[in-house]
Write a protein that holds these residues in place. Structure first.
Motif, PDB file in Angstrom:
ATOM      1  N   LEU A 251       0.817  -1.219   0.000  1.00 35.09           N
ATOM      2  CA  LEU A 251       0.000   0.000   0.000  1.00 35.09           C
ATOM      3  C   LEU A 251       0.853   1.272   0.000  1.00 35.09           C
ATOM      4  O   LEU A 251       0.319   2.375  -0.059  1.00 35.09           O
ATOM      5  CB  LEU A 251      -0.943   0.010   1.207  1.00 35.09           C
ATOM      6  CG  LEU A 251      -2.012  -1.097   1.211  1.00 35.09           C
ATOM      7  CD1 LEU A 251      -2.900  -0.968   2.428  1.00 35.09           C
ATOM      8  CD2 LEU A 251      -2.850  -1.057  -0.062  1.00 35.09           C
ATOM      9  N   ARG A 252       2.179   1.113   0.102  1.00 38.61           N
ATOM     10  CA  ARG A 252       3.026   2.305   0.138  1.00 38.61           C
ATOM     11  C   ARG A 252       3.467   2.673  -1.279  1.00 38.61           C
ATOM     12  O   ARG A 252       3.915   1.813  -2.026  1.00 38.61           O
ATOM     13  CB  ARG A 252       4.257   2.041   1.017  1.00 38.61           C
ATOM     14  CG  ARG A 252       4.617   3.262   1.871  1.00 38.61           C
ATOM     15  CD  ARG A 252       5.770   3.003   2.803  1.00 38.61           C
ATOM     16  NE  ARG A 252       7.026   2.906   2.090  1.00 38.61           N
ATOM     17  CZ  ARG A 252       7.882   1.905   2.219  1.00 38.61           C
ATOM     18  NH1 ARG A 252       7.612   0.893   3.018  1.00 38.61           N
ATOM     19  NH2 ARG A 252       9.008   1.897   1.536  1.00 38.61           N
ATOM     20  N   ALA A 253       3.337   3.963  -1.624  1.00 38.32           N
ATOM     21  CA  ALA A 253       3.789   4.471  -2.926  1.00 38.32           C
ATOM     22  C   ALA A 253       3.340   3.572  -4.081  1.00 38.32           C
ATOM     23  O   ALA A 253       4.167   2.969  -4.763  1.00 38.32           O
ATOM     24  CB  ALA A 253       5.305   4.627  -2.925  1.00 38.32           C
ATOM     25  N   PRO A 254       2.021   3.466  -4.306  1.00 33.59           N
ATOM     26  CA  PRO A 254       1.522   2.574  -5.369  1.00 33.59           C
ATOM     27  C   PRO A 254       2.122   2.934  -6.726  1.00 33.59           C
ATOM     28  O   PRO A 254       2.310   4.114  -7.022  1.00 33.59           O
ATOM     29  CB  PRO A 254       0.011   2.822  -5.369  1.00 33.59           C
ATOM     30  CG  PRO A 254      -0.296   3.576  -4.135  1.00 33.59           C
ATOM     31  CD  PRO A 254       0.949   4.209  -3.639  1.00 33.59           C
ATOM     32  N   GLY A 255       2.410   1.919  -7.516  1.00 30.16           N
ATOM     33  CA  GLY A 255       2.959   2.148  -8.853  1.00 30.16           C
ATOM     34  C   GLY A 255       4.472   2.162  -8.894  1.00 30.16           C
ATOM     35  O   GLY A 255       5.062   2.233  -9.968  1.00 30.16           O
ATOM     36  N   THR A 256       5.129   2.075  -7.706  1.00 37.55           N
ATOM     37  CA  THR A 256       6.597   2.104  -7.708  1.00 37.55           C
ATOM     38  C   THR A 256       7.187   0.736  -7.400  1.00 37.55           C
ATOM     39  O   THR A 256       8.382   0.547  -7.487  1.00 37.55           O
ATOM     40  CB  THR A 256       7.138   3.106  -6.659  1.00 37.55           C
ATOM     41  OG1 THR A 256       6.731   2.655  -5.362  1.00 37.55           O
ATOM     42  CG2 THR A 256       6.618   4.509  -6.909  1.00 37.55           C
ATOM     43  N   ALA A 257       6.355  -0.228  -6.995  1.00 36.20           N
ATOM     44  CA  ALA A 257       6.876  -1.557  -6.649  1.00 36.20           C
ATOM     45  C   ALA A 257       6.186  -2.616  -7.495  1.00 36.20           C
ATOM     46  O   ALA A 257       5.079  -2.425  -7.978  1.00 36.20           O
ATOM     47  CB  ALA A 257       6.641  -1.836  -5.164  1.00 36.20           C
ATOM     48  N   ASP A 258       6.869  -3.741  -7.647  1.00 38.65           N
ATOM     49  CA  ASP A 258       6.300  -4.894  -8.338  1.00 38.65           C
ATOM     50  C   ASP A 258       5.332  -5.579  -7.375  1.00 38.65           C
ATOM     51  O   ASP A 258       5.730  -5.988  -6.293  1.00 38.65           O
ATOM     52  CB  ASP A 258       7.439  -5.850  -8.720  1.00 38.65           C
ATOM     53  CG  ASP A 258       6.919  -7.196  -9.202  1.00 38.65           C
ATOM     54  OD1 ASP A 258       5.949  -7.197  -9.984  1.00 38.65           O
ATOM     55  OD2 ASP A 258       7.477  -8.236  -8.804  1.00 38.65           O
ATOM     56  N   LEU A 259       4.068  -5.670  -7.747  1.00 37.48           N
ATOM     57  CA  LEU A 259       3.076  -6.347  -6.904  1.00 37.48           C
ATOM     58  C   LEU A 259       2.799  -7.735  -7.462  1.00 37.48           C
ATOM     59  O   LEU A 259       2.681  -7.914  -8.671  1.00 37.48           O
ATOM     60  CB  LEU A 259       1.765  -5.547  -6.851  1.00 37.48           C
ATOM     61  CG  LEU A 259       1.861  -4.116  -6.324  1.00 37.48           C
ATOM     62  CD1 LEU A 259       0.480  -3.503  -6.225  1.00 37.48           C
ATOM     63  CD2 LEU A 259       2.565  -4.068  -4.973  1.00 37.48           C
ATOM     64  N   THR A 260       2.693  -8.713  -6.584  1.00 35.15           N
ATOM     65  CA  THR A 260       2.531 -10.079  -7.049  1.00 35.15           C
ATOM     66  C   THR A 260       1.672 -10.883  -6.073  1.00 35.15           C
ATOM     67  O   THR A 260       1.624 -10.570  -4.889  1.00 35.15           O
ATOM     68  CB  THR A 260       3.933 -10.737  -7.220  1.00 35.15           C
ATOM     69  OG1 THR A 260       3.773 -12.083  -7.637  1.00 35.15           O
ATOM     70  CG2 THR A 260       4.736 -10.727  -5.936  1.00 35.15           C
ATOM     71  N   ALA A 261       0.974 -11.876  -6.591  1.00 31.00           N
ATOM     72  CA  ALA A 261       0.221 -12.814  -5.750  1.00 31.00           C
ATOM     73  C   ALA A 261       0.372 -14.196  -6.358  1.00 31.00           C
ATOM     74  O   ALA A 261       0.366 -14.343  -7.584  1.00 31.00           O
ATOM     75  CB  ALA A 261      -1.253 -12.418  -5.692  1.00 31.00           C
ATOM     76  N   ASP A 262       0.538 -15.208  -5.519  1.00 35.01           N
ATOM     77  CA  ASP A 262       0.728 -16.563  -6.030  1.00 35.01           C
ATOM     78  C   ASP A 262      -0.452 -16.996  -6.894  1.00 35.01           C
ATOM     79  O   ASP A 262      -1.600 -16.689  -6.593  1.00 35.01           O
ATOM     80  CB  ASP A 262       0.882 -17.562  -4.871  1.00 35.01           C
ATOM     81  CG  ASP A 262       2.275 -17.486  -4.247  1.00 35.01           C
ATOM     82  OD1 ASP A 262       2.994 -16.516  -4.540  1.00 35.01           O
ATOM     83  OD2 ASP A 262       2.638 -18.395  -3.478  1.00 35.01           O
ATOM     84  N   VAL A 263      -0.143 -17.737  -7.947  1.00 36.14           N
ATOM     85  CA  VAL A 263      -1.170 -18.210  -8.879  1.00 36.14           C
ATOM     86  C   VAL A 263      -1.868 -19.438  -8.282  1.00 36.14           C
ATOM     87  O   VAL A 263      -1.208 -20.355  -7.795  1.00 36.14           O
ATOM     88  CB  VAL A 263      -0.521 -18.578 -10.230  1.00 36.14           C
ATOM     89  CG1 VAL A 263      -1.553 -19.139 -11.196  1.00 36.14           C
ATOM     90  CG2 VAL A 263       0.171 -17.360 -10.824  1.00 36.14           C
ATOM     91  N   ASP A 264      -3.180 -19.423  -8.313  1.00 40.13           N
ATOM     92  CA  ASP A 264      -3.968 -20.570  -7.836  1.00 40.13           C
ATOM     93  C   ASP A 264      -4.229 -21.496  -9.030  1.00 40.13           C
ATOM     94  O   ASP A 264      -5.130 -21.267  -9.828  1.00 40.13           O
ATOM     95  CB  ASP A 264      -5.282 -20.059  -7.228  1.00 40.13           C
ATOM     96  CG  ASP A 264      -6.132 -21.184  -6.641  1.00 40.13           C
ATOM     97  OD1 ASP A 264      -5.874 -22.357  -6.969  1.00 40.13           O
ATOM     98  OD2 ASP A 264      -7.062 -20.874  -5.879  1.00 40.13           O
ATOM     99  N   PHE A 265      -3.404 -22.545  -9.145  1.00 39.98           N
ATOM    100  CA  PHE A 265      -3.518 -23.429 -10.311  1.00 39.98           C
ATOM    101  C   PHE A 265      -4.827 -24.221 -10.304  1.00 39.98           C
ATOM    102  O   PHE A 265      -5.325 -24.585 -11.359  1.00 39.98           O
ATOM    103  CB  PHE A 265      -2.309 -24.372 -10.389  1.00 39.98           C
ATOM    104  CG  PHE A 265      -1.033 -23.659 -10.753  1.00 39.98           C
ATOM    105  CD1 PHE A 265      -0.820 -23.198 -12.050  1.00 39.98           C
ATOM    106  CD2 PHE A 265      -0.056 -23.408  -9.800  1.00 39.98           C
ATOM    107  CE1 PHE A 265       0.341 -22.515 -12.384  1.00 39.98           C
ATOM    108  CE2 PHE A 265       1.114 -22.731 -10.133  1.00 39.98           C
ATOM    109  CZ  PHE A 265       1.313 -22.287 -11.428  1.00 39.98           C
TER     110      PHE A 265
END
Length: 368
Positions: A251-265
């Protein structure tokens, strides 16, 4: 806006991907596609379609394999189709793959850019998978699905609630997570009735893309290979950010970090709706071992006299294969036409059917 503005892949960026670590990774994936092409009777043409190709490193390694196997592929019409929304990354890809010799493509509405690889193979760029022409195709999604946006849900005494982002009333310019006061359209549409977890992440966009891939493979043949962080419907809260290779508050400085979430196969499998067969997910170390990474490493070590190169080869092998590094964290998952894994039921004697060739990577490698 993270990828469209900068997309920090590599040593100087925010994260490193397997192809950036070792050429062997892409070579083995290239061999996987060639082996599937042979197993389906060597069709006269195939398209290699990569979703979110990063810097183009993976496609570059695959093209090198295609070039080394030129005599085998000589009668086959190969073309490369890259689905990329970032203008910045498509420039980097063009430089890597064509040496920068590309032309923008205004007369053809579907591809926005085209060029020819250093090895003479045509390459096209698109903004959407829908724009890629139909036909026998191999699809590749490496660290693609984990970057798509997710909905998060929490089970409460009052039923499922969506996790939303809100402005923190206590701290100016600060964001916070809150639960929706009541059910939202997303909670009604995206939670499976049989769900047992208390916290769930769903990526509807991944579901839509998998449906499109499954429809295309069912209709035109080919295969899709997905390699990503992920789980088989077991994990709960995996949403995280990376900046300069370190974990970063999402939630800090949106747009400046790579955001990722594990894929639910398990969700991807469900979203094929039975149109294709699926294999996996299996761990990256297992897939690469089945693809012959150990043999390839031996050859590279024998061919190199330089101690620094030896060191680098062993280090990158360890990064890819060590369960504590990338070996266990990444999974491989494939979509294939049903007839690739089971003969269509015919009235013939079953013993007259020749056995189908095994799918490389998903079973143990047997050396004849």
């Amino acid at each position: 806006g993270y990828y469209t503005r900068r997309g920090g892949i590599g040593e100087s960026g925010d994260f490193v991907t397997s192809p950036e670590i070792s050429q062997v990774f892409g070579e083995l994936i290239g061999i996987w596609y060639v082996s599937e092409w042979i197993a389906t009777g060597k069709p006269k043409a195939f398209q290699l379609v990569e979703l979110g190709p990063g810097r183009g490193t993976l496609t570059d390694d695959i093209l090198r394999v295609f070039n080394q196997l030129a005599s085998l592929l000589s009668k086959c019409d190969v073309s490369i189709h890259l689905v990329e929304v970032s203008p910045k990354l498509s420039e980097i890809q063009a430089l890597m793959l064509t040496g920068g010799k590309v032309q923008s493509n205004p007369e053809d509405k579907s591809a926005y850019m085209k060029g020819i690889s250093k090895t003479g193979i045509p390459i096209f760029w698109y903004r959407d998978i829908q724009d890629v022409p139909p036909g026998y195709s191999f699809y590749l999604a490496h660290e693609f699905f984990d970057a798509l946006p997710i909905h998060k849900f929490q089970r409460t005494e009052k039923g499922w609630r969506e996790v939303l982002v809100d402005i923190d009333p206590e701290v100016p310019d600060q964001l916070r997570f809150v639960l929706s006061p009541s059910s939202t359209p997303a909670t009604q549409n995206f939670i499976q009735p049989e769900e047992t977890r208390d916290h769930v992440e769903v990526c509807p966009e991944a579901g839509v893309i998998i449906q499109r891939l499954a429809c295309r493979i069912e209709k035109d043949g080919g295969a899709a290979l997905v390699a990503d962080y992920g789980h088989d419907g077991t994990k709960t809260d995996t949403f995280r950010g990376f900046q300069n290779h370190k974990l970063h508050d999402v939630l800090r400085a949106p747009g400046t970090a790579d955001l990722t979430a594990d894929v639910d196969f398990s969700y991807l499998r469900k979203m094929t709706q039975g149109r294709t067969a699926t294999l996996g997910p299996i761990k990256q170390w297992e897939f690469l071992k089945n693809m012959g990474i150990d043999l390839r490493l031996q050859v590279l070590l024998q061919n190199s006299r330089d101690p620094a190169t030896h060191e680098q080869l062993l280090h990158s092998y360890d990064m890819l294969m060590n369960p504590k590094k990338m070996g266990d964290r990444f999974n491989f998952f494939a979509l294939l036409p049903h007839h690739r894994l089971a003969h269509p039921d015919k009235k013939h004697k079953p013993e007259s059917k020749s056995p189908l060739p095994p799918v490389a990577g998903f079973g143990e490698l047997l050396l004849k």
